[in-house]
Scaffold this active site. Structure first.
Site, PDB file in Angstrom:
ATOM      1  N   ASN A 150       0.809  -1.239   0.000  1.00  0.00           N
ATOM      2  CA  ASN A 150       0.000   0.000   0.000  1.00  0.00           C
ATOM      3  C   ASN A 150       0.832   1.275   0.000  1.00  0.00           C
ATOM      4  O   ASN A 150       0.462   2.257  -0.643  1.00  0.00           O
ATOM      5  CB  ASN A 150      -1.005  -0.021   1.156  1.00  0.00           C
ATOM      6  CG  ASN A 150      -0.351  -0.046   2.511  1.00  0.00           C
ATOM      7  OD1 ASN A 150       0.664  -0.708   2.711  1.00  0.00           O
ATOM      8  ND2 ASN A 150      -0.916   0.680   3.441  1.00  0.00           N
ATOM      9  N   GLU A 248       3.549  -5.671  12.282  1.00  0.00           N
ATOM     10  CA  GLU A 248       2.632  -4.537  12.095  1.00  0.00           C
ATOM     11  C   GLU A 248       1.521  -5.015  11.184  1.00  0.00           C
ATOM     12  O   GLU A 248       1.754  -5.235   9.993  1.00  0.00           O
ATOM     13  CB  GLU A 248       3.374  -3.354  11.447  1.00  0.00           C
ATOM     14  CG  GLU A 248       4.555  -2.846  12.237  1.00  0.00           C
ATOM     15  CD  GLU A 248       4.153  -2.253  13.565  1.00  0.00           C
ATOM     16  OE1 GLU A 248       2.994  -1.821  13.713  1.00  0.00           O
ATOM     17  OE2 GLU A 248       4.998  -2.247  14.475  1.00  0.00           O
ATOM     18  N   CYS A 282      -3.243   1.480   6.257  1.00  0.00           N
ATOM     19  CA  CYS A 282      -3.632   0.725   7.457  1.00  0.00           C
ATOM     20  C   CYS A 282      -4.213   1.652   8.519  1.00  0.00           C
ATOM     21  O   CYS A 282      -4.907   1.204   9.424  1.00  0.00           O
ATOM     22  CB  CYS A 282      -2.438  -0.027   8.009  1.00  0.00           C
ATOM     23  SG  CYS A 282      -1.037   1.059   8.314  1.00  0.00           S
ATOM     24  N   GLU A 461       7.360   0.141  15.958  1.00  0.00           N
ATOM     25  CA  GLU A 461       8.406   0.699  15.116  1.00  0.00           C
ATOM     26  C   GLU A 461       8.589   2.165  15.488  1.00  0.00           C
ATOM     27  O   GLU A 461       7.881   2.693  16.333  1.00  0.00           O
ATOM     28  CB  GLU A 461       8.001   0.568  13.643  1.00  0.00           C
ATOM     29  CG  GLU A 461       7.821  -0.880  13.209  1.00  0.00           C
ATOM     30  CD  GLU A 461       7.590  -1.024  11.712  1.00  0.00           C
ATOM     31  OE1 GLU A 461       6.742  -0.289  11.159  1.00  0.00           O
ATOM     32  OE2 GLU A 461       8.258  -1.870  11.094  1.00  0.00           O
TER      33      GLU A 461
HETATM   34  P1  NAD Z   1       0.129  -9.501   2.984  1.00  0.00           P
HETATM   35  O1  NAD Z   1       0.139  -9.994   4.372  1.00  0.00           O
HETATM   36  O2  NAD Z   1      -0.592 -10.260   1.954  1.00  0.00           O
HETATM   37  O3  NAD Z   1       1.621  -9.343   2.427  1.00  0.00           O
HETATM   38  C1  NAD Z   1       2.581  -8.545   3.068  1.00  0.00           C
HETATM   39  C2  NAD Z   1       3.958  -9.064   2.702  1.00  0.00           C
HETATM   40  O4  NAD Z   1       4.127 -10.356   3.258  1.00  0.00           O
HETATM   41  C3  NAD Z   1       4.183  -9.217   1.204  1.00  0.00           C
HETATM   42  O5  NAD Z   1       5.507  -8.876   0.886  1.00  0.00           O
HETATM   43  C4  NAD Z   1       3.942 -10.702   0.996  1.00  0.00           C
HETATM   44  O6  NAD Z   1       4.591 -11.230  -0.132  1.00  0.00           O
HETATM   45  C5  NAD Z   1       4.517 -11.284   2.266  1.00  0.00           C
HETATM   46  N1  NAD Z   1       4.002 -12.602   2.640  1.00  0.00           N
HETATM   47  C6  NAD Z   1       2.806 -13.156   2.336  1.00  0.00           C
HETATM   48  N2  NAD Z   1       2.728 -14.405   2.847  1.00  0.00           N
HETATM   49  C7  NAD Z   1       3.890 -14.639   3.506  1.00  0.00           C
HETATM   50  C8  NAD Z   1       4.407 -15.739   4.251  1.00  0.00           C
HETATM   51  N3  NAD Z   1       3.706 -16.853   4.413  1.00  0.00           N
HETATM   52  N4  NAD Z   1       5.628 -15.621   4.795  1.00  0.00           N
HETATM   53  C9  NAD Z   1       6.341 -14.497   4.660  1.00  0.00           C
HETATM   54  N5  NAD Z   1       5.913 -13.422   3.952  1.00  0.00           N
HETATM   55  C10 NAD Z   1       4.701 -13.492   3.387  1.00  0.00           C
HETATM   56  O7  NAD Z   1      -0.400  -8.001   3.078  1.00  0.00           O
HETATM   57  P2  NAD Z   1      -0.693  -7.003   1.869  1.00  0.00           P
HETATM   58  O8  NAD Z   1      -1.953  -7.423   1.210  1.00  0.00           O
HETATM   59  O9  NAD Z   1       0.539  -6.831   1.066  1.00  0.00           O
HETATM   60  O10 NAD Z   1      -0.920  -5.638   2.662  1.00  0.00           O
HETATM   61  C11 NAD Z   1      -2.144  -5.251   3.186  1.00  0.00           C
HETATM   62  C12 NAD Z   1      -2.190  -5.501   4.677  1.00  0.00           C
HETATM   63  O11 NAD Z   1      -1.096  -4.849   5.313  1.00  0.00           O
HETATM   64  C13 NAD Z   1      -3.420  -4.927   5.327  1.00  0.00           C
HETATM   65  O12 NAD Z   1      -3.913  -5.864   6.250  1.00  0.00           O
HETATM   66  C14 NAD Z   1      -2.915  -3.691   6.040  1.00  0.00           C
HETATM   67  O13 NAD Z   1      -3.683  -3.281   7.143  1.00  0.00           O
HETATM   68  C15 NAD Z   1      -1.574  -4.135   6.454  1.00  0.00           C
HETATM   69  N6  NAD Z   1      -0.714  -2.990   6.745  1.00  0.00           N
HETATM   70  C16 NAD Z   1      -0.371  -2.749   8.049  1.00  0.00           C
HETATM   71  C17 NAD Z   1       0.416  -1.650   8.361  1.00  0.00           C
HETATM   72  C18 NAD Z   1       0.835  -1.357   9.777  1.00  0.00           C
HETATM   73  O14 NAD Z   1       1.740  -0.567   9.960  1.00  0.00           O
HETATM   74  N7  NAD Z   1       0.236  -1.966  10.780  1.00  0.00           N
HETATM   75  C19 NAD Z   1       0.860  -0.806   7.334  1.00  0.00           C
HETATM   76  C20 NAD Z   1       0.464  -1.091   6.025  1.00  0.00           C
HETATM   77  C21 NAD Z   1      -0.314  -2.193   5.739  1.00  0.00           C
END
Ligand code: NAD
Length: 481
Positions: A150, A248, A282, A461
């Protein structure tokens, strides 16, 4: 067709297995580049390079390490336009947003931690006249950094910068959905004079390359930002290896508007906090609770202004919103709009796709959507949608607002609008949330702790919190009588 490559040991290279994935341009709904489909062998190459680079990087004079990171921040600044265009094209976000927020913040992340590390110190405890304790904080080794789509370069650098500043070397994986700016960062690292192997970038799918990072025995700490379900998977894999974890995760943030608020400011900021980056932040507030005294007036004005939003070509600065990031995500958000109606919600504005013509005919555009009439326990109000969709609900008392705000399993961020300072403190104190903004939203000071509670994550963080995560404390107790 741009061919993205891994960046390992200071060099761009193809994945060992030779396989690639398609990378889409969301505004056009078509493939415009390929990315490596890396696996465990690529992670091993990157981890080996990072391990070999650790002794030199971790023992480098602080001023020198800091200078390299500062130089990287300057290079990001010099390349701001190019990186912003790449980010906008890769993610679908408006170019103006990438120029004003994403890339400047990536620059600031490196600049902030390049200087913060020079002020970072550990504690000393004088126990008695003859006993003193002092704590050292040393870098740990190879840090694994995994980030979402995002805010691609913004969140990628938010992890990598403190990890490097603290003296660790890094294996990092950007989202496979938005790999472009992380790819471009590699050449800037070389230009900044970062020694080969200090910072390695491996592209590919989460379940493959991400999982290989979490499983790798030479990567003892994982800093992850992404979805809650992915966070749980990572925690399951990492726990038996006793890895240090920072997670996070997702959010379902409340935006509480009391009838004593500054109405105009609350409306203007809520338009942003609901729909910035197509609602894909997020920290966006997706549940709006409005006190009954101003409910109808607020709702009508909010809906009127949302319905005027221009949605379209992300490169056109007149458009407030661009495209959603991918087809699966677009379908997911639409399915929640459908669900909201099945659950009894009334769509006040939006709810439909934006059909554009020409090269944007296949883009993933959605109108910003406002829904009312839903119960707080329904799925629409409990599950993270992560798109341009908000719900409105009236409340009567302060206690009710707090209970509604705390009614989900998430606890990342909350926003409160009131001109009553005692109420502001009272409510902020009772919200189960890692971050509370009062009369503002997304005002960031990089020194503050950033992160969520409950299903929104573990750890923090930012500032010292990040530097503490990326270092290992050792306490030394000396008796000298
Ligand atoms: P996602 O969990 O699908 O993917 C995030 C990252 O993790 C990607 O690089 C992905 O390739 C990797 N990943 C996926 N499966 C994995 C596994 N089994 N092992 C290791 N890595 C793996 O999330 P997304 O769809 O990319 O992002 C959206 C989500 O992120 C939303 O839930 C949003 O709220 C959250 N988010 C949180 C914050 C925060 O600071 N809390 C900030 C931004 C986004």
């Amino acid at each position: 067709m741009i061919k993205i490559q891994n960046f390992i040991n200071g060099r761009y290279m193809d994945p060992v297995g030779g396989e690639h994935l398609d990378n889409y341009e969301p505004a056009k709904g078509r493939v415009y580049s390929t990315i490596p489909r890396s696996g465990a062998e690529d992670v091993k190459l990157a981890a080996d390079a990072a391990k070999a680079a650790f002794p030199e990087w971790s023992s480098m004079r602080l001023e020198k390490r800091s200078k390299i990171l500062y130089r990287l921040s300057e290079l990001i600044d010099q390349n701001l336009d190019r990186l912003a265009e790449a980010e906008s094209r890769d993610n679908g976000k408006p170019l103006w947003l990438a120029k004003e927020v994403d890339i400047p913040r990536a620059r600031d992340n490196f600049r902030f931690f390049a200087t913060a590390i020079q002020h970072f110190a550990s504690e000393s405890h004088r126990t008695s006249d003859t006993i003193i304790n002092y704590t050292t904080r040393k870098p740990i080794g190879v840090a694994g950094c995994i980030s979402p789509w995002n805010l691609p370069l913004y969140l990628f650098s938010w992890k990598v910068a403190p990890a490097l500043a603290a003296g660790n070397t890094v294996v990092a994986k950007p989202s496979e959905v938005t790999p472009m700016t992380a790819y471009l960062l590699g050449e800037l690292c070389n230009e900044a004079g970062m020694p080969a192997g200090v910072f390695n970038i491996v592209h590919g799918l989460g379940a493959e390359v991400g999982n290989a990072m979490v499983e790798h025995p030479d990567i003892p700490m994982i800093s992850f930002t992404g979805g809650t379900v992915t966070g749980a998977t990572i925690a399951r894999t990492a726990a038996p290896m006793f890895k240090k974890l920072s997670l996070e995760l997702g959010g379902k943030n409340p935006n509480i508007i009391f009838d004593d608020c500054d109405f105009d400011k609350a409306i203007a900021t809520s338009l942003n906090s609901s729909f910035a980056n197509q609602g894909q932040i997020c920290l966006c507030g997706s549940r709006m609770y409005i006190q009954r005294g101003i409910y109808e007036r607020f709702r009508d004005e909010f809906v009127r202004r949302v319905s005027e939003f221009k949605v379209g070509d992300p490169m056109d600065e007149n458009n407030r919103m661009g495209a959603l990031v991918s087809q699966p995500h677009f379908e997911k958000v639409k399915s929640y709009i459908q669900l909201a109606q099945e659950e009894g919600g009334r769509i006040l504005t939006g709810g439909e796709e934006v059909k554009l013509s020409g090269e944007f005919a296949n883009g993933w555009f959605l109108r910003p959507t406002v829904i009312e009439g839903l119960h707080e326990q329904c799925r629409t109000n409990q599950e993270e949608i992560f798109g341009p969709v908000v719900t409105l609900q009236p409340f009567d008392t302060e206690e009710e607002a707090i209970a509604l705000a705390n009614s989900t399993t998430y606890g990342l961020a909350a926003t409160v609008w009131t001109e009553n300072v005692r109420r502001a403190h009272r409510v902020a104190d009772q919200l189960k949330s890692g971050i509370v903004w009062v009369n503002c939203w997304l005002v960031r000071d990089l020194r503050t702790p950033f992160g969520g509670v409950k299903s929104s994550g573990v750890g923090r963080e930012g500032g010292w919190e990040a530097l503490r995560f990326f270092t290992e404390p050792k306490n030394i107790c000396i008796k000298f009588d």
